[in-house]
Design a protein around this motif. Sequence first.
Motif, short mmCIF file in Angstrom:
data_model
loop_
_atom_site.label_atom_id
_atom_site.label_comp_id
_atom_site.label_asym_id
_atom_site.label_seq_id
_atom_site.Cartn_x
_atom_site.Cartn_y
_atom_site.Cartn_z
N LYS A 1 0.80 -1.22 0.00
CA LYS A 1 0.00 0.00 0.00
C LYS A 1 0.84 1.28 0.00
O LYS A 1 0.29 2.38 0.01
CB LYS A 1 -0.93 0.00 1.22
N LYS A 2 2.16 1.13 0.00
CA LYS A 2 3.02 2.30 0.13
C LYS A 2 2.78 3.33 -0.97
O LYS A 2 2.60 4.52 -0.70
CB LYS A 2 4.49 1.88 0.15
N ASP A 3 2.80 2.90 -2.22
CA ASP A 3 2.66 3.84 -3.33
C ASP A 3 1.32 4.56 -3.28
O ASP A 3 1.25 5.77 -3.54
CB ASP A 3 2.81 3.09 -4.66
N ASP A 4 0.26 3.84 -2.94
CA ASP A 4 -1.06 4.45 -2.85
C ASP A 4 -1.09 5.52 -1.76
O ASP A 4 -1.68 6.60 -1.94
CB ASP A 4 -2.11 3.38 -2.59
N LEU A 5 -0.44 5.26 -0.63
CA LEU A 5 -0.46 6.21 0.47
C LEU A 5 0.40 7.44 0.17
O LEU A 5 0.06 8.55 0.57
CB LEU A 5 0.01 5.53 1.76
N ILE A 6 1.49 7.25 -0.52
CA ILE A 6 2.29 8.40 -0.95
C ILE A 6 1.46 9.27 -1.89
O ILE A 6 1.42 10.50 -1.77
CB ILE A 6 3.59 7.95 -1.64
N ALA A 7 0.75 8.62 -2.82
CA ALA A 7 -0.11 9.37 -3.74
C ALA A 7 -1.24 10.07 -3.00
O ALA A 7 -1.72 11.13 -3.44
CB ALA A 7 -0.68 8.43 -4.81
N ALA A 8 -1.67 9.50 -1.86
CA ALA A 8 -2.77 10.08 -1.08
C ALA A 8 -2.31 11.23 -0.19
O ALA A 8 -3.14 11.89 0.43
CB ALA A 8 -3.43 9.01 -0.23
N GLY A 9 -0.99 11.45 -0.10
CA GLY A 9 -0.51 12.61 0.66
C GLY A 9 0.48 12.32 1.76
O GLY A 9 0.93 13.26 2.44
N ALA A 10 0.84 11.07 1.99
CA ALA A 10 1.79 10.76 3.05
C ALA A 10 3.19 11.26 2.68
O ALA A 10 3.65 11.09 1.55
CB ALA A 10 1.84 9.26 3.30
N ALA A 11 3.87 11.88 3.66
CA ALA A 11 5.26 12.29 3.44
C ALA A 11 6.18 11.08 3.56
O ALA A 11 7.25 11.05 2.94
CB ALA A 11 5.65 13.35 4.47
N ALA A 12 5.77 10.10 4.35
CA ALA A 12 6.51 8.85 4.51
C ALA A 12 5.52 7.77 4.91
O ALA A 12 4.46 8.05 5.47
CB ALA A 12 7.60 8.99 5.56
N VAL A 13 5.85 6.52 4.62
CA VAL A 13 4.98 5.39 4.93
C VAL A 13 5.79 4.34 5.68
O VAL A 13 6.89 3.98 5.26
CB VAL A 13 4.38 4.77 3.65
N ILE A 14 5.24 3.86 6.78
CA ILE A 14 5.85 2.78 7.55
C ILE A 14 4.97 1.56 7.40
O ILE A 14 3.81 1.57 7.82
CB ILE A 14 5.98 3.16 9.04
N ALA A 15 5.49 0.51 6.80
CA ALA A 15 4.76 -0.75 6.63
C ALA A 15 5.21 -1.70 7.72
O ALA A 15 6.39 -2.06 7.80
CB ALA A 15 5.01 -1.34 5.25
N THR A 16 4.29 -2.11 8.58
CA THR A 16 4.66 -2.91 9.74
C THR A 16 5.06 -4.34 9.38
O THR A 16 5.59 -5.06 10.22
CB THR A 16 3.53 -2.94 10.78
N ASP A 17 4.80 -4.77 8.12
CA ASP A 17 5.28 -6.09 7.71
C ASP A 17 6.73 -6.04 7.23
O ASP A 17 7.31 -7.06 6.89
CB ASP A 17 4.39 -6.68 6.60
N GLN A 18 7.30 -4.83 7.25
CA GLN A 18 8.69 -4.68 6.83
C GLN A 18 9.57 -3.95 7.85
O GLN A 18 10.78 -4.14 7.88
CB GLN A 18 8.77 -3.90 5.51
N ALA A 19 8.96 -3.09 8.66
CA ALA A 19 9.76 -2.20 9.50
C ALA A 19 9.24 -2.16 10.93
O ALA A 19 8.06 -2.43 11.19
CB ALA A 19 9.77 -0.79 8.91
#
Length: 327
Positions: free
Chosen positions: A183-201
């Motif tokens: 979902k990272k790309d979608d959230l960046i497109a939605a306005g997030a300055a950064a995205v933290i995915a809990t399945d990776q970080a």
Amino acid sequence: MPRVVVFDQFGGPDVMHIVEEPVVEPTAGEVRVRIEAFAVNPLDQMMRSGSLPAAVALPHARLGVEGTGIIDAVGPEVTGLEAGDPVILTAVPDASVRGSYAEYATVPASRVLARPAGLGVAEAAAIWVAYSTAYGALVEKAKMRPGDHVLITAASGGVGRAAMQIANQIGAVPIAITRHAAKKDDLIAAGAAAVIATDQADIVEAVRHHTGGTGADIVLDLVMGPGQQDLLEAARPGGTLIAAGFLDPRPTLFPGGTPLTIYGYRSFEHTLDAVVVQRMAAFLNAGVRLGALWPALDKEFALDDVVEAHRHLEKGLHAGKKIVVTV
């Protein structure tokens, strides 16, 4: 006669059915709205299923806390509104009695606002609950300022998306949390300055990285549950956590002695305050006019297909975007 969606018992989407009822004439201080569209919210699902903590009187309960339409009739003692005005419904508090899942709804005049110029019917139906909740939590409660790092859980959902847009409009820095890296790309497109995915970080380490080691100034927790402990650790000392969600049904431990200010928040805290509602409306109108605030829509259903709309919501097929039913 006009049609209304009702349910006589708690359960799945199939308990809803459409009946015909005469229109309700507005009394003093009320207006009747010819509904053009309404949004389907998780709160509606909770009411229908019987999982809402507040009491819902059966049988013949209605649904719907937001929508948009045209004023059809005005009761005595109403000023500033007249028949023909396009309006939005601002979080109907007694939705089980006069909810928006209908062709007409008679509500207090204080529960409607002029439809923001530039919004289509579908967008207008879906804007108030998510944006008023996010605005109330971040601006009114947490006093968000330009430059604040704002950590947002359930960022893919309607309130989460609204929160990112509102943070950007203020000049704050929204950091989105999601369970899935896809979902990272979608959230960046939605306005997030950064995205933290809990399945990776790791949340705490990632927040420190994105905030230069200081931690988040504001945390908007739309999930709750045991995972809130990581959010508390990810916030800076002296920061603020707003507990505004209910997605995780497991107990949430609120520790004593934390260096944070912790608030519980529900949207009706502000949406029933006329002064705050006017501030919300001004902020919303400005954001829409500037193109900064715009609800993400998933799929539109017809009124006859309202059961399918709820099935779509329950299956998670909307991917956090708003489902709208046109009337």
